[in-house]
Design a protein around this motif. Structure first.
Motif, mmCIF file in Angstrom:
data_model
loop_
_atom_site.group_PDB
_atom_site.id
_atom_site.type_symbol
_atom_site.label_atom_id
_atom_site.label_comp_id
_atom_site.label_asym_id
_atom_site.label_seq_id
_atom_site.Cartn_x
_atom_site.Cartn_y
_atom_site.Cartn_z
ATOM 1 N N GLU A 163 31.111 25.034 38.900
ATOM 2 C CA GLU A 163 31.483 25.003 40.312
ATOM 3 C C GLU A 163 32.110 23.667 40.687
ATOM 4 O O GLU A 163 32.045 23.224 41.833
ATOM 5 C CB GLU A 163 30.239 25.275 41.172
ATOM 6 C CG GLU A 163 29.672 26.678 40.967
ATOM 7 C CD GLU A 163 28.478 26.944 41.851
ATOM 8 O OE1 GLU A 163 27.964 25.978 42.456
ATOM 9 O OE2 GLU A 163 28.066 28.113 41.949
ATOM 10 N N SER A 190 33.315 19.261 43.904
ATOM 11 C CA SER A 190 32.641 20.560 43.949
ATOM 12 C C SER A 190 33.410 21.512 44.855
ATOM 13 O O SER A 190 34.144 21.096 45.749
ATOM 14 C CB SER A 190 31.210 20.397 44.461
ATOM 15 O OG SER A 190 31.220 19.871 45.782
ATOM 16 N N LYS A 192 33.043 25.769 46.618
ATOM 17 C CA LYS A 192 32.288 27.008 46.731
ATOM 18 C C LYS A 192 33.079 27.982 47.576
ATOM 19 O O LYS A 192 33.972 27.605 48.340
ATOM 20 C CB LYS A 192 30.918 26.757 47.336
ATOM 21 C CG LYS A 192 30.923 26.184 48.738
ATOM 22 C CD LYS A 192 29.495 25.957 49.239
ATOM 23 C CE LYS A 192 29.484 25.378 50.655
ATOM 24 N NZ LYS A 192 28.101 25.168 51.137
#
Length: 810
Positions: free
Chosen positions: A166, A198, A200
């Motif tokens: 991720e 990161s 998401k």
């Protein structure tokens, strides 16, 4: 004395000037050698401020190209190509800079000149071709890719992203913190280090993410020199990355004093750190090894290197993991590698290899391509496919990576509108890959240079050396593909993608049939002597509703030649005043699959001259003898003579450019007042016997071919029998022939039947003279004589089963 001192001072000044310039040139050259291009540029400008030094002009252009300042490089290459000592490579680089700056119209001339200067270097051919298909590259993936810049880009270089779980790991030379500021001599920017950010999911659509703040990837890996281009093993336990030749605090240099690139591997400690850093066995101080990409099973490592034995600058290589060690690398070969640079490979889970290149056909600078393994043999590859716009631009586009279901990913570009120089861009791909394969239907071999039109999108693409084009289409979409190639028949094929976007390739195979070239040629002969007929008018007609070509007028060699269409039948006819037409029919190309030249020689039978009907042959000259099939002298011996233009008679045989030739069969035999029709009758019968039918059909054909002829059918008997009987019998026989011709469709107005009985004997066999049966047979004859021309009468349709004709005189 004063004048002498002035000269001395002037000489010293000149000497001082040249000495200063030489020192500056040496200083700049040394900086170039050390890859300190920024310093070299400054010093070369100092030289050029004082004079147009050719060495400085060429080298400053090179420096700007090396640091990727395309506009400045274009300016200086424009001056370099005008120098007397300009080299072909300068023209190539000038064309490439023009192309990269969106000036393909100007670039083409310089690239084509380079092709002439260096025909063995494919870069010139590829770049010139790129300008020709620029529109195709700009539109081939229109609407397929959506791209957007990443929010974590800096004002310097951010490049070579890779998805690791991720996080996105990428290289950046963004401004460093701390008391020591380290910069690269090459670009003048800080050294690149590995960073991670990161991400998401942001929404329901693949590729929609929100991103954290970038941070340095690992203190264990980042050093005071360059680190970039990483690849992580499937189990996340091993990382491979690129670094300057620096290990354990020591900097390695080549024999030339240059720091090369190497690939290193490190093992995860399970806590976010990396241990046991080692260089790969094929690293070297003498060449660079960089940009690793690991296959999905972790058993193959792809990378770029300029090691000896390659095809150009940086080439792509692959190494296999064998018994825990990386085997000697294998070059991916000339299909993938060019005289330019192939760098930043990425191998996806389906073994599709992506990479950047400035040597293949592209939009300018580095473009991103992909290739797939060839089925022919291991480690052979299909011809690379350019991803096209918007992934590619006329800037440098490189370092692509995919994530998840391969419908999204990231790449690097220094295109206009970014935050800094090189920036990271994300993309979403809303389509499935399509591959069209065009091949020869007979040999099954791929066809390069075929034009493939997608009739749905209007996009035209051209197949590469492997006969393929590749692009993307939306799910559940169908398109008709119209394919054309020189010397082949065009073809239309339909292809459809699946119901959902996927990475499964939709393959469409389109065979092309080689275009067959057919022709008809021959010689028109004047049967007065059997020699070629000059001034004959040759006409070609067909039964396939094609437009008939213009008539050909023969020259002194009597030759004619027509181009024919496939699947068609033809009739060729030669006409000339004073001659019966010569015709050949049923000349067909139907069923022919290979190139063919049909041949038909045509005979022009003379029937009159300025004094009337011709009954004799030419005198005192060689003539063709239909009985022997040879050209003979007046004494009957085989003749030899040269007709010119490739026509030679040798020992009685006519040779047409070395091949035997002669007049066709079927000429009429001359009679006493016309042409003999060899008919046979039973005793006291007007109707001819069945064996005479071919002669009647030959007469019918002659009248069809010469629709303006008016003829007399004359019948003759021998002297045996009474005059009245013979006159009546001959009239009945002439009328029977007329009746038969009318029943076949010849207009009665064109025909006259006349019986002469025994009034026109051709020998001594008159009443009371004893003669042989063969001598009497010569008098029993039927002839036809042309009595008029110039009036064409509409012919009724032939009907051989019809009864006696209405209005016939019998």
């Amino acid at each position: 004395m004063k004048y002498k001192n002035t000269l001395t001072i002037l000489a010293l000044l000149i000497s001082s000037h040249f000495s200063a310039q030489s020192l500056l040139l040496k200083q700049a050259g040394d900086a170039m050698h050390e890859l300190d291009y920024m310093t070299a540029i400054v010093v070369y400008h100092q030289v050029l401020d004082k004079e147009d030094n050719p060495e400085a002009i060429v080298n400053i252009a090179e420096c700007y190209r090396k640091i990727n300042d395309k506009e400045s490089a274009e300016f200086w290459y424009a001056r370099a190509v005008q120098l007397p000592n300009a080299k072909p490579i300068h023209r190539l680089y000038y064309g490439m800079m023009l192309q990269a700056n969106g000036k393909c119209d100007i670039a083409k001339a310089w690239l084509n000149q380079y092709v002439k200067d260096a025909p063995d270097d494919a870069r010139g051919q590829y770049q010139a071709r790129a300008c020709e298909i620029e529109e195709e590259l700009l539109t081939k993936n229109k609407g397929v890719y959506a791209i957007y810049p990443m929010p974590f880009n800096s004002n310097l270089d951010d490049f070579s992203p890779v998805v690791v779980g991720e996080r996105i790991v990428f290289a950046s030379d963004r401004t460093q913190t701390g008391p020591v500021k380290r910069t690269s001599m090459w670009t003048g920017n800080p050294f690149a280090e590995l960073y991670a950010v990161s991400f998401k999911a942001k929404g329901t659509q693949p590729g929609e993410f929100q991103y954290g703040e970038p941070e340095k990837f690992s203190r264990d890996i980042n050093t005071r020199f360059h680190e970039a281009a990483a690849s992580v093993s499937p189990d996340k336990k091993t990382i491979y990355f690129t670094r300057n030749n620096f290990s354990e605090g020591n900097k390695g240099k080549s024999d030339e004093g240059l720091v090369k690139l190497k690939i290193y591997a490190a093992q995860s400690d399970g806590q976010g750190g990396w241990l046991h850093e080692i260089g790969l066995p094929f690293n070297s101080d003498e060449y660079s090894v960089a940009h690793p990409s690991l296959s999905a099973d972790g058993q193959r490592l792809y990378f770029a290197s300029n090691m000896p034995g390659g095809y150009g600058g940086m080439d792509l290589y692959v190494s296999d993991l064998e018994n825990g060690r990386w085997a000697p690398p294998i070059n991916l070969g000339p299909v993938v590698n060019t005289e330019g640079n192939e760098i930043f490979p990425y191998i996806d889970p389906n073994d599709r290899l992506y990479f950047a290149s400035n040597g293949h056909i592209g939009l300018g600078g580095l473009d991103i391509y992909y290739t797939t393994p060839s089925a022919k043999e291991r480690d052979s590859w299909n011809f690379p496919v350019n991803l096209g716009y918007p992934v590619n631009s006329n800037a440098d586009d490189f370092g692509i990576t995919f994530g998840g279901d391969l419908s999204w990913g990231f790449f690097s570009s220094d295109r206009d509108g970014g935050a800094g120089r090189d920036d990271v861009y994300g993309f979403q791909k809303s389509a499935s890959p399509v591959e069209v394969f065009v091949f020869d239907s007979n040999t099954q071999l791929p066809l390069a240079g075929a034009s493939v039109l997608n009739k749905t999108s209007g996009l035209t693409m051209t197949t590469g050396p492997d006969g393929k084009i590749a692009f993307d289409m939306r799910a559940a979409e169908c398109a008709d593909f119209w394919v054309e190639r020189k010397n082949y028949e065009p073809a239309l094929n339909k292809g459809c993608t699946g119901q959902t976007n996927s990475n499964a390739i939709t393959r469409i195979e389109i065979p092309l049939t080689k275009q067959t070239n057919f022709a008809l040629q021959g010689i028109v002969f004047d049967m007065t002597d059997g020699l070629p007929a000059e001034g004959a008018r040759v006409l070609l007609t067909n039964n396939c509703k094609k437009e008939n070509p213009e008539a050909i007028i023969t020259g002194a060699d009597g030759r004619y030649r027509f181009k024919l269409d496939k699947d068609c039948c033809y009739t060729v006819k030669a006409v000339k005043d004073g001659f019966m037409a010569g015709t050949a029919s049923n000349l067909c190309t139907k069923g022919l699959t290979k190139n063919a030249t049909l041949k038909a020689n045509l005979n022009l039978q003379p029937y009159l001259d300025s004094e009337g009907f011709i009954v004799g042959n030419a005198k005192n000259n060689p003539v063709f003898n239909p009985q022997s099939g040879l050209y003979e002298n007046p004494d009957g011996s085989p003749a030899s003579f040269d007709l010119g233009n490739g026509l030679v008679v040798k020992d009685g045989i006519l040779f047409d450019n070395g091949s035997p030739s002669k007049p066709g069969k079927g000429a009429w035999e001359r009679g006493s007042d016309g042409f003999l029709i060899h008919l046979y009758y039973n005793f006291d019968q007007a109707a001819v016997s069945d064996e005479s039918r071919p002669e009647l059909e030959k007469l019918f054909k002659t009248l069809q071919e010469n629709p303006d002829f008016q003829v007399e059918i004359s019948s003759h008997t021998d002297s045996r029998g009474s005059d009245d009987y013979n006159l009546d019998l001959s009239q009945r026989r002439a009328d029977w022939v007329v009746n038969w011709l009318v029943r076949q469709g010849i207009a009665l107005e064109r025909l006259t039947g006349r019986g002469y009985g025994e009034t026109k004997l051709v020998n001594r066999c008159d009443d009371g003279t004893e003669c042989t049966e063969a001598e009497h047979q010569l008098n029993r004859r039927t002839e036809f004589r042309i009595t008029g021309t110039g009036v064409t009468i509409s012919q009724p349709k032939a009907n051989p089963k019809a009864g006696p004709c209405e209005g016939c005189p019998f």
